[in-house]
Design an enzyme around this catalytic site. Structure first.
Site, PDB file in Angstrom:
ATOM      1  N   SER A  43       5.203   7.163   2.629  1.00 26.95           N
ATOM      2  CA  SER A  43       5.857   6.242   3.575  1.00 26.95           C
ATOM      3  C   SER A  43       7.025   5.526   2.898  1.00 26.95           C
ATOM      4  O   SER A  43       8.045   5.232   3.541  1.00 26.95           O
ATOM      5  CB  SER A  43       4.857   5.229   4.131  1.00 26.95           C
ATOM      6  OG  SER A  43       4.122   4.629   3.086  1.00 26.95           O
ATOM      7  N   HIS A  79      -8.480  -1.534   3.587  1.00 29.98           N
ATOM      8  CA  HIS A  79      -8.975  -1.538   4.961  1.00 29.98           C
ATOM      9  C   HIS A  79     -10.210  -2.412   5.161  1.00 29.98           C
ATOM     10  O   HIS A  79     -10.822  -2.378   6.224  1.00 29.98           O
ATOM     11  CB  HIS A  79      -9.269  -0.103   5.423  1.00 29.98           C
ATOM     12  CG  HIS A  79      -8.019   0.677   5.738  1.00 29.98           C
ATOM     13  ND1 HIS A  79      -6.830   0.419   5.098  1.00 29.98           N
ATOM     14  CD2 HIS A  79      -7.769   1.671   6.613  1.00 29.98           C
ATOM     15  CE1 HIS A  79      -5.915   1.252   5.569  1.00 29.98           C
ATOM     16  NE2 HIS A  79      -6.452   2.015   6.494  1.00 29.98           N
ATOM     17  N   HIS A  84      -0.311  -0.243   9.908  1.00 28.33           N
ATOM     18  CA  HIS A  84      -0.800   1.137  10.036  1.00 28.33           C
ATOM     19  C   HIS A  84      -2.309   1.175  10.262  1.00 28.33           C
ATOM     20  O   HIS A  84      -3.023   0.255   9.900  1.00 28.33           O
ATOM     21  CB  HIS A  84      -0.459   1.934   8.768  1.00 28.33           C
ATOM     22  CG  HIS A  84      -0.562   3.420   8.968  1.00 28.33           C
ATOM     23  ND1 HIS A  84      -1.155   4.253   8.048  1.00 28.33           N
ATOM     24  CD2 HIS A  84      -0.161   4.215   9.998  1.00 28.33           C
ATOM     25  CE1 HIS A  84      -1.080   5.504   8.495  1.00 28.33           C
ATOM     26  NE2 HIS A  84      -0.488   5.500   9.670  1.00 28.33           N
ATOM     27  N   GLY A 142       0.830  -1.203   0.000  1.00 26.65           N
ATOM     28  CA  GLY A 142       0.000   0.000   0.000  1.00 26.65           C
ATOM     29  C   GLY A 142       0.859   1.244   0.000  1.00 26.65           C
ATOM     30  O   GLY A 142       1.013   1.919   1.012  1.00 26.65           O
ATOM     31  N   GLY A 146      -5.918   2.490  -6.050  1.00 26.30           N
ATOM     32  CA  GLY A 146      -6.586   3.070  -4.888  1.00 26.30           C
ATOM     33  C   GLY A 146      -7.315   2.027  -4.055  1.00 26.30           C
ATOM     34  O   GLY A 146      -7.759   1.006  -4.574  1.00 26.30           O
TER      35      GLY A 146
HETATM   36 MG    MG Z   1      -2.609   3.985   6.289  1.00 22.56          MG
END
Ligand code: MG
Length: 204
Positions: free
Chosen positions: A47, A138, A163, A41, A69
């Site tokens: 990140s 998610h 995360h 991701g 996405g």
């Molecule tokens: Mg995240």
């Protein structure tokens, strides 16, 4: 203080707090001698840049993202960004933005983009990893798939970072928290620290 952090890091699209970024950098620095880092991701590379800077001296970051996405980035959803939407294709496409950001950060020789899904990349994966950072879809299905695909490749002593941990369901989705607890319950990991919404575990 992170050496060579791009001056525009705050402008790079992404969802990562400063304390979480610093923790990712610190753990990747320590893990890079054990084995490569794999991120699930990458979105526009924010990140990835922290992980890449940590690995620049002799390490490698595999940055896995289909660049279409997550659920929340799709047209009409809360985190949709028209600047990373390909109107011709009618699809989210963050890969161009990702490549520009990685190149501008001087990380083309450290970061290996894997533009596909976890499931497809994991199918023939044989490389043992020093650190895995899970920051993908998610939904519970997506988070479980990422956990199952990648946690098994961690070397002993390797770091599993997850995360978007929200123990309180009123603050955020529960899938990352579910895989964090699953990892702990497996007996294969120990908790190292929690920094904001980032959880750090170590493979025993
Ligand atoms: Mg995240």
């Amino acid at each position: 203080m992170i050496p060579d952090l791009p001056a525009n890091i705050e402008q790079i699209k992404g969802f990562l707090a400063e304390d979480e970024a610093a923790a990712l950098y610190r753990h990747a620095r320590a893990a890079r001698d054990l084995g490569p880092v794999l991120e699930v991701g990458s979105y526009c590379g924010k990140s990835t840049i922290y992980l890449g800077l940590a690995c620049r001296e002799g390490g490698t970051v595999f940055a896995l993202d289909h660049h279409r996405g997550s659920e929340e980035h799709q047209a009409g959803e809360m985190f949709h960004d028209p600047e990373v939407f390909d109107r011709g294709e009618g699809l989210v496409d963050t890969f161009g933005e990702f490549r520009r950001n990685i190149r501008a950060a001087g990380l083309d020789d450290t970061v290996v983009p894997l533009v596909s899904s976890s499931e497809v990349v994991a199918r023939h994966w044989r490389i043992s990893l020093g650190m895995v950072f899970i920051d993908g879809g998610h939904s519970l299905d997506a988070a479980l798939l990422d956990y199952r695909c990648w946690s098994a490749h961690l070397l002993q002593g390797g770091i599993l970072a997850i995360h978007d941990l929200f123990p309180d369901p009123f603050e955020g989705g529960q899938a990352p928290w579910a895989i964090y607890r699953l990892a702990l319950a497996s007996g294969l990991f120990e908790a190292v620290e929690r920094v904001n919404t980032l959880g750090i575990l170590r493979r025993l």
